[in-house]
Design a protein around this motif. Structure first.
Motif, PDB file in Angstrom:
ATOM      1  N   VAL A  86       2.655   5.048   5.731  1.00 39.29           N
ATOM      2  CA  VAL A  86       2.435   5.957   6.858  1.00 39.29           C
ATOM      3  C   VAL A  86       1.944   7.297   6.334  1.00 39.29           C
ATOM      4  N   ILE A  87       0.931   7.847   7.016  1.00 39.08           N
ATOM      5  CA  ILE A  87       0.453   9.196   6.737  1.00 39.08           C
ATOM      6  C   ILE A  87       0.140   9.856   8.073  1.00 39.08           C
ATOM      7  N   THR A  88       0.409  11.141   8.172  1.00 47.69           N
ATOM      8  CA  THR A  88       0.183  11.906   9.407  1.00 47.69           C
ATOM      9  C   THR A  88      -0.967  12.864   9.173  1.00 47.69           C
TER      10      THR A  88
ATOM     11  N   ASN B  17      -1.948  -0.899   6.118  1.00 49.70           N
ATOM     12  CA  ASN B  17      -1.389  -2.232   6.243  1.00 49.70           C
ATOM     13  C   ASN B  17      -1.853  -3.140   5.106  1.00 49.70           C
ATOM     14  N   GLY B  18      -0.882  -3.835   4.445  1.00 53.31           N
ATOM     15  CA  GLY B  18      -1.169  -4.842   3.427  1.00 53.31           C
ATOM     16  C   GLY B  18      -0.539  -6.153   3.822  1.00 53.31           C
TER      17      GLY B  18
ATOM     18  N   PRO C 141       0.823  -1.210   0.000  1.00 51.95           N
ATOM     19  CA  PRO C 141       0.000   0.000   0.000  1.00 51.95           C
ATOM     20  C   PRO C 141       0.852   1.254   0.000  1.00 51.95           C
ATOM     21  N   GLN C 142       0.310   2.304  -0.640  1.00 51.48           N
ATOM     22  CA  GLN C 142       1.000   3.595  -0.686  1.00 51.48           C
ATOM     23  C   GLN C 142      -0.031   4.710  -0.569  1.00 51.48           C
ATOM     24  N   PHE C 143       0.335   5.754   0.254  1.00 55.96           N
ATOM     25  CA  PHE C 143      -0.495   6.948   0.345  1.00 55.96           C
ATOM     26  C   PHE C 143      -0.001   7.966  -0.674  1.00 55.96           C
TER      27      PHE C 143
END
Length: 898
Positions: free
Chosen positions: A356-358, A348-349, A265-267
């Motif tokens: 991670v994103i804030t 999470n994958g 996964p990617q943000f």
């Protein structure tokens, strides 16, 4: 069996000498035609061959017989005398004959005798041949090996082969293709190689052969694969045999690339900033985070969670949805709540390092509480959406709204924000109660969704907005509408059955089933028109004939699926266009016209009526005369038949014409009619006297001629027909010693002697005979002079001729000849009664005055001189006139004494 029994009970020594079994081996290709020589048993067994001296002395002669006509016997023909074995008309198919020995190896070469047994894998025909007579008897075992030819192409058992390869398969990975091609041929004629028509640069094929000789193709991966880049490869696998020329077969090969978890996964962003008011209510949406995983299925499932670094107060204040990533306010903000919250969220994958994103949430504290708007819905409401049916009446109530200040310090007002047929008004006598209602009927087809807001604000200027969504529910309030109310169509006649005419189209502004339109024919539509209920396609199931019916007009209906259903009607008009499918048609096939002869040129003979059922140019008809165009002409437009010249019946009594009618179509059609023109006779020809040939001829009459004897005849013809050609003969003038002695038959013209001739009756008698027809309106006639010389002999011809040259003084009688169907014969009276008969005749006609005048006229004419003149055979003597004998020809006739 009897033959074998006799052989076995024969002399033992003969049996012992020649009963040994012999084997002969031959080979030949499959598929040979009839009559190909396989081998000669006599020659190969070294027996006396036919034609040799030893064979000729054998009694009985050498013979060869198949011991059994089993399966192998139908493929060969054995010559009983020579022992030659040939192929029969039944073609040998090795693959059909030796099903169990598929894959056997057959050695090539021409048909020949083999001294050793064939390979056990060979395809064999086994024959038992008996050789006779007894002294040569033996049982010959004939084995024929069938050699394979390349007559079958490789064939895959399925047309589409699917193979799955994982995307992380390393280079040189080998995958067996489970459906190899099959070839019934053997050896090199079987499948030898495989190839891919398009390998995409990452695949190739290899062939492995097992201990049984079976070849299996393997797919080999030649390069890296990435499902996310390309998830499927479609190509064609080709199998080729080793024949000359080689034959091929093919099938579609689909190579699917299966997914592995090679993506995490990617943000899209690393940080998200959010502002939240301190007076926000519970459940207020704060933010939503979203990550992406390029894998498929379970490999792409993402869950969201807080990092361990997020403090527990922040976790309690903000709820994170694990599946959607939505963040909402879960507890009420108070004065002790921190103003800044750093929420670290993990994507999470499976088997992956989390993304991670804030999320930075800044809380703005509010010193006073905003006004509250409390709705109480009257209409049907689900999750903040109010559902109203269209066409609801005006002033339909939607909801009550209670507006109040939580601190009870400030005055609160409210208003309605947004467009739509709605009104928010105070509901008296209560304070701070407002009613939301409609101001006019709603129309789903105009607008389906309204979004309005009830806004409350206090005296300090603080606003609160409550959003209300109104969803308009559709009702079946619209009928289908045809794009055209009058649908005008055209089609050529003689169309093919089920011909397409048009596709009807009607729209219904309603939604769902209420807007679904079905099409139906009206009750006035003929049965051979069909309308598809769903598509609206209009067809005609039979051939249309414009000549039978040119225009059709009927109604069609469009019906929606609402309850109750609504419908609309349109009118369909169909014009059947003409094709040139009808030949011109005459009213009669045979026309007959009766035309009087001497009809003037270009006079109208008759009208030829012709019609053509086609229309326009196809129905325009041109008439023409196929024969006789030099005499006849026809008016193309009116059909009037005319003759260019006057027609003479005596030249030709009838004409047969063929008239052709040609229409104006392309190609043109035509028909013909027979025209018969019959010319009606007109009395335009006087009788023509053929005998006597001259007025100067005479006939000797002997005095001894008996009364009633025929003397001579007057013979005439008339070129006319009918009554115009009926001839009557009469004597209109007489001169002689006793002229009443002769009479003429009015029908036949025969002149007979009525009385006996005396001595004083000798001399020349001249009878003026009138030959008249019965024409209408005016009969025509001719005259001829009949000269009779009563004497024993003609001693002085010159004297008689001199008498003939003199103009006779003959009174012309007025009496017309009468012919009846049954002619009557009157006995002539004596000469003394003649005046009395004439007088009685005159009296019966009432012509006393005319008779008197005629007597005076005759007396005055007696003394005049006679004038000589030549005259033709056809001479007309005027009534009451004197005959001019000089006008008569002086040619005597050669006659015989009757």
């Amino acid at each position: 069996h009897l033959l074998l029994f006799l052989l076995f009970v024969g002399p033992f020594n003969c049996f012992a000498s020649y009963s040994r079994a012999t084997e002969l081996f031959y080979s030949l290709n499959e598929g040979l035609p009839a009559g190909v020589l396989i081998g000669s048993l006599a020659r190969d067994l070294q027996l006396p061959t036919a034609g040799s001296q030893h064979a000729a002395s054998l009694q009985p002669p050498l013979s060869f017989t198949l011991a059994s006509h089993g399966l192998g016997g139908q493929y060969v023909q054995l010559d009983n005398r020579s022992g030659e074995l040939h192929t029969s008309a039944v073609e040998i198919d090795r693959e059909a004959l030796c099903v169990e020995s598929s894959g056997a190896t057959i050695f090539g070469g021409s048909a020949a005798v083999s001294s050793s047994s064939p390979s056990p894998e060979s395809c064999l025909l086994l024959l038992d041949v008996l050789v006779l007579p007894q002294e040569y008897f033996r049982l010959v075992k004939v084995k024929i090996a069938i050699r394979d030819v390349n007559d079958n192409a490789p064939r895959f058992p399925v047309p589409h082969i699917r193979l799955s390869v994982p995307e992380n398969a390393p280079v040189n990975t080998r995958l067996a293709i489970e459906h190899p091609a099959l070839d019934p041929d053997m050896g090199t004629n079987g499948v030898q190689t495989y190839r891919l028509r398009d390998n995409y640069g990452v695949f190739t094929l290899d062939v492995e052969e097992n201990e049984n000789g079976e070849r299996t193709p393997y797919l080999i991966v030649m390069g890296p694969l990435d499902r996310e880049t390309q998830d499927e490869y479609v190509t064609v696998i080709v199998a080729e045999d080793g024949g000359t020329p080689p034959l091929v077969g093919s099938a579609t090969l689909t190579i699917g690339i299966s997914d592995i978890n090679d993506n995490c996964p990617q943000f899209n962003d690393s940080q998200l900033n959010v502002t939240l008011y301190g007076n926000s209510s519970l459940g207020t949406h704060v933010a939503t985070v979203h990550a992406v995983d390029m894998d498929l299925g379970s490999n792409a499932q993402i869950t969201y969670s807080y990092s361990q670094k997020v403090p527990q107060p922040s976790r309690d204040l903000f709820h994170l949805n694990e599946s959607t990533g939505a963040i909402t306010l879960s507890t009420k903000v108070d004065g002790d709540t921190p103003r800044l919250h750093r929420l670290i969220i993990l994507g999470n994958g499976p088997g992956c390092i989390p993304a991670v994103i804030t999320v930075l949430v800044t809380i703005i504290k509010v010193m006073m509480r905003p006004p509250e708007v409390v709705p109480r819905f009257i209409a049907n409401e689900v999750e903040g959406v109010v559902y109203l049916k269209e066409l609801e009446p005006i002033n339909t109530p939607i909801a009550f709204f209670t507006i109040k200040d939580p601190d009870e310090k400030y005055k609160v007002s409210c208003y309605l924000d947004g467009d739509g047929p709605f009104r928010l008004s105070p509901y008296k006598p209560y304070n701070n109660e407002y009613l939301l209602e409609t101001t006019k009927p709603l129309d789903f087809e105009t607008q389906q969704l309204y979004e309005i807001s009830v806004v409350a604000w206090n005296s300090e200027g603080f606003h609160v907005k409550k959003v209300v969504k109104v969803q308009v529910l559709d009702d079946n309030d619209n009928s289908p509408v045809f794009s055209e109310q009058l649908i005008e169509l055209s089609i050529e006649e003689n169309n093919v059955p089920n011909a397409f005419l048009t596709k009807l189209h009607a729209t219904d502004a309603d939604s769902g089933e209420r807007g679904q339109v079905s099409y139906f024919l009206g009750p006035d539509a003929p049965s051979y028109f069909a309308l598809d209920k769903t598509t609206g396609v209009l067809t005609v199931s039979t051939q249309l004939d414009r000549e039978e019916k040119e225009k059709y007009r009927y109604t069609v209906k469009a019906v929606d699926s609402g309850f109750p259903p609504r419908e609309s009607i349109a009118t369909v008009t169909i014009t059947v266009l003409d094709k040139n499918d009808n030949s011109p048609r005459f009213i009669n096939k045979d026309f007959s016209f009766f035309v009087p002869e001497n009809f003037p040129g270009f006079g109208e003979i008759g009208v030829i009526s012709v019609t053509d059922a086609d229309a326009g140019q196809n129905g325009w008809v041109a008439l023409s005369v196929l024969n006789g165009s030099d005499i006849f002409v026809i008016d193309t437009g009116k059909g009037v038949l005319r003759a260019k010249v006057s027609l003479d019946r005596e030249q030709q009594s009838s004409y047969v014409l063929w008239i052709e009618a040609v229409d104006g179509g392309d190609p043109a059609l035509s028909s013909t009619a027979k025209i018969t023109i019959l010319l009606l006779d007109i009395n335009d020809n006087p009788p023509l006297v053929l005998f006597p040939q001259s007025n100067m001829s005479y006939l000797l009459v002997l005095p001894s001629t008996l009364p009633g004897s025929p003397i001579t005849e007057v013979y005439a013809v008339d070129k006319d027909t009918g009554m115009n050609a009926v001839i009557a003969y009469s004597i209109i003038g007489r001169r002689g010693p006793r002229p009443e002695s002769f009479r003429i038959d009015p029908k036949t013209g025969n002149i007979t002697l009525e009385e006996s001739l005396m001595q004083n009756d000798y001399g020349l008698y001249r009878l003026l005979v009138k030959v008249s027809d019965h024409g209408y309106p005016e009969p025509l006639h001719s005259t001829v002079m009949v000269n009779l010389f009563v004497n024993d002999t003609v001693s002085n011809e010159s004297y008689i001729e001199s008498l003939l040259r003199k103009e006779p003084d003959i009174s012309v009688e007025e009496k017309q000849p009468q012919i009846s169907i049954e002619p009557t014969h009157k006995k002539m009276e004596s000469a003394s009664c003649m005046p009395t008969l004439v007088a009685l005749s005159i009296i019966s006609l009432g012509s006393i005055a005319l008779v008197t005048g005629m007597g005076i006229y005759i007396c005055l004419r007696k003394g005049k001189k006679h004038h000589r003149a030549d005259e033709n055979l056809e001479v007309q003597i005027p009534l009451n006139g004197r005959i001019n004998l000089h006008m008569l020809e002086k040619k005597p006739m050669e006659i015989s004494n009757i």
